[in-house]
Design a protein around this motif. Structure first.
Motif, short mmCIF file in Angstrom:
data_model
loop_
_atom_site.label_atom_id
_atom_site.label_comp_id
_atom_site.label_asym_id
_atom_site.label_seq_id
_atom_site.Cartn_x
_atom_site.Cartn_y
_atom_site.Cartn_z
N ASN A 122 0.88 -1.21 0.07
CA ASN A 122 -0.01 0.00 -0.05
C ASN A 122 0.61 1.18 0.09
O ASN A 122 0.42 2.23 0.46
CB ASN A 122 -0.77 -0.06 1.04
CG ASN A 122 -1.94 -1.40 1.09
OD1 ASN A 122 -2.61 -1.39 0.10
ND2 ASN A 122 -2.02 -1.94 2.18
N ARG A 173 -7.85 -12.05 -5.99
CA ARG A 173 -8.72 -12.35 -4.36
C ARG A 173 -8.08 -13.17 -3.52
O ARG A 173 -6.99 -13.72 -3.78
CB ARG A 173 -10.00 -13.02 -4.79
CG ARG A 173 -10.98 -12.12 -5.91
CD ARG A 173 -11.93 -13.01 -6.70
NE ARG A 173 -12.40 -12.12 -7.77
CZ ARG A 173 -13.44 -12.68 -8.75
NH1 ARG A 173 -13.99 -13.81 -8.53
NH2 ARG A 173 -13.61 -11.67 -9.80
N PRO A 174 -8.18 -12.98 -2.23
CA PRO A 174 -7.59 -13.26 -1.16
C PRO A 174 -7.60 -14.80 -1.17
O PRO A 174 -8.54 -15.69 -1.30
CB PRO A 174 -8.50 -13.00 0.22
CG PRO A 174 -9.21 -11.75 -0.51
CD PRO A 174 -9.52 -11.80 -1.61
N GLY A 175 -6.51 -15.39 -1.04
CA GLY A 175 -6.11 -16.69 -0.75
C GLY A 175 -6.15 -17.49 -2.10
O GLY A 175 -6.22 -18.85 -2.19
N ALA A 198 -1.17 -9.05 -2.80
CA ALA A 198 -0.72 -8.67 -1.41
C ALA A 198 -1.62 -7.61 -0.82
O ALA A 198 -1.83 -7.84 0.50
CB ALA A 198 0.77 -8.26 -1.53
N ARG A 199 -2.11 -6.79 -1.58
CA ARG A 199 -3.05 -5.97 -0.87
C ARG A 199 -4.45 -6.41 -0.54
O ARG A 199 -4.96 -5.90 0.52
CB ARG A 199 -3.61 -4.86 -1.96
CG ARG A 199 -2.27 -3.70 -2.36
CD ARG A 199 -2.78 -2.67 -3.16
NE ARG A 199 -1.78 -1.83 -3.59
CZ ARG A 199 -1.37 -1.33 -4.68
NH1 ARG A 199 -2.29 -1.45 -5.68
NH2 ARG A 199 -0.45 -0.54 -4.85
N ARG A 200 -4.68 -7.40 -0.96
CA ARG A 200 -5.89 -8.26 -0.70
C ARG A 200 -5.56 -9.43 0.15
O ARG A 200 -6.61 -10.29 0.36
CB ARG A 200 -6.51 -8.53 -1.89
CG ARG A 200 -6.80 -7.44 -2.68
CD ARG A 200 -7.39 -7.77 -4.16
NE ARG A 200 -7.56 -6.52 -4.97
CZ ARG A 200 -7.72 -6.43 -6.21
NH1 ARG A 200 -8.17 -7.68 -6.98
NH2 ARG A 200 -7.92 -5.28 -6.85
N GLY A 201 -4.58 -9.59 0.76
CA GLY A 201 -4.10 -10.77 1.84
C GLY A 201 -3.40 -11.74 1.36
O GLY A 201 -3.04 -12.79 2.18
N GLY A 202 -2.82 -11.86 0.07
CA GLY A 202 -1.91 -12.63 -0.40
C GLY A 202 -2.62 -13.82 -1.22
O GLY A 202 -3.72 -14.01 -1.23
#
Length: 481
Positions: free
Chosen positions: A47, A105-107, A129-133
């Motif tokens: 970010n 999307r995350p995960g 990475a911005r969304r949790g990886g």
């Protein structure tokens, strides 16, 4: 019809067939200067924003992404400290749209099938990475190109596994394995004509037809690797509808896929349904024409797989833990990193190198794996030495000891010179990170009165230029617009 002499006559004739009188505007645009772009790239700081020292080189924002800027014409920024630190990636503005279309999307488990040199992979990793990886795998069939992919992924800290395989081999090993796949397909490259004279010189009239056959083969294998409900982003940097609309039409006619609408990005046009059986849904794909938008020629489509293509169950294999992933490894991590990422505890090894095990249960016998994940450390006897790649995987403050240096000192560090040891560097660890403007450059090792340079010998360069000096050059010339 008159056309610029550097444009192949057969190409001009083909574009006139498709575009009519509008072809004059396209051919004129292809004889002009290409647009240059730069985007934020540091995955460990997902970010973050670009440093203020880059401001003299930046022009308008690229309107289809929050991370991209148009660059002033003029000197290249590829041999500067911040580029070496992975703060930014030099990328065609139009190519940035592919990762945006993927919408990680995350995960998710994501594959970039034709990934070299890595612009789309690294941007997808940043957005993920911005969304949790996400679990990222990047592949390229060409040995020389996959090395460039690994270097770019390492430079910006993209935590991905890297393979060097054919799509057919991957499809056999990984049926129904991925939530999302990028196929930035090999193509005739017509959209790159004004950027790369070699592409222009190598173009042949039968190139679109030849590449279409290759694109269909690659896409067939890609769909075999996609889970039901998964997304496939198909893109090219060419203009001919044989490689764009007509390939997507073939997918719609032969596979259980639906074409999803893409955002109405400024300066992009809907794909041409009239060039492919008048299928109205083709307008959901997007084109950037060099005479209508600020970028090189590009085509992007996103498809959703409605039901499985492959009837093979995926063979799952267990990831083998690295023999060094024990109390000694844990103790070294504690001494070196303030907050240990979970992926650094799941390791695998090759010879004396410890890798984060991103590939995990995708590991399969016989696949050519360049890296199962980013390298973290080398084991030398009983001692662990941090791998250069690990410097890009941790955000600021993540290492026990960090030395922040100015640009002049950073230029010397990138050339391989040792550093003076500042008095405020923690003595808790033998190694410290070296940073410039908050971006990690690499590592150094404590020695009496100095810090020994651990920047890899193969990356050292005496060609690094000062951003401040380049900014003065831009300011002094009115042609750099």
């Amino acid at each position: 019809m008159r056309f610029p002499p550097e444009i192949p006559a057969a190409f001009a004739a083909q574009m006139t067939h498709w575009l009519g009188a509008e072809a004059d505007h396209l051919l004129s645009a292809l004889s002009g200067r290409p647009w240059r772009g730069l985007r934020y790239a540091a995955v460990a700081k997902p970010n973050g924003s670009l440093p203020a020292s880059l401001a003299p080189f930046l022009r308008d924002r690229v309107p289809w992404t929050e991370d991209g800027f148009y660059l002033a014409q003029g000197p290249s920024l590829g041999y500067t400290v911040l580029h070496q630190a992975g703060a930014f990636y030099l990328q065609d503005p139009s190519a940035m749209a592919v990762a945006v279309a993927l919408d990680p999307r995350p995960g998710e488990r994501i594959l970039d099938l034709c990934a070299a040199p890595g612009g789309k992979t690294t941007y997808a990793a940043l957005l993920a990475a911005r969304r949790g990886g996400a679990q990222m795998v990047a592949n390229d069939i060409h040995r020389d190109r996959v090395l460039a992919l690994a270097e770019n992924a390492e430079r910006v800290g993209a935590p991905c596994a890297i393979t060097n395989e054919s799509p057919s081999q991957l499809a056999e090993a990984w049926p129904q394995a991925f939530d999302a796949i990028i196929v930035d397909a090999p193509c005739s490259g017509e959209g790159m004509f004004r950027k790369d004279p070699a592409v222009r010189a190598e173009w042949r009239p039968d190139a679109p037809e030849r590449f279409q056959a290759l694109q269909k083969d690659i896409l067939t294998h890609a769909l075999n690797m996609l889970k039901p409900g998964g997304r496939l982003v198909y893109s090219t940097c060419t203009l001919n509808p044989l490689e764009n609309e007509q390939v997507v039409l073939w997918l719609l006619d032969h596979f259980p896929v639906e074409l999803e609408p893409l955002p109405e990005w400024p300066e992009w046009q809907p794909a041409r349904a009239d060039w492919a059986a008048d299928r109205p849904e083709l307008r959901r794909a997007r084109r950037l024409w060099p005479h209508l938008g600020r970028g090189e020629g590009h085509f992007v489509a996103r498809l959703r797989l409605c039901e499985p293509v492959s009837d093979q169950p995926r063979r799952r294999s267990k990831s083998s833990a690295h023999p060094g992933a024990n109390k000694a490894w844990e103790a070294w991590l504690e001494s070196f990193v303030t907050a240990i990422p979970a992926s650094w505890r799941r390791t695998t090894g090759n010879k004396n190198v410890v890798f984060a095990d991103v590939l995990g249960d995708l590991a399969a016998p016989g696949l050519r794996v360049l890296r199962p994940g980013p390298p973290l450390a080398e084991r030398k006897g009983r001692v662990y030495v941090p791998h250069h790649a690990a410097s890009r995987l941790i955000p600021p403050g993540g290492f026990r000891a960090t030395v922040e240096i100015d640009e002049e000192t950073a230029i010397r560090y990138l050339a391989g010179e040792p550093l003076a040891a500042p008095g405020d560097v923690s003595e808790e660890t033998a190694f410290c990170a070296v940073a410039h403007e908050g971006f990690h450059l690499g590592f150094a090792k404590r020695a009496p009165g100095r810090l020994n340079n651990l920047y890899p010998r193969g990356l050292r360069s005496t060609r690094i230029e000062s951003l401040a000096a380049l900014a003065e050059e831009v300011a002094a010339s009115s042609s750099y617009t």
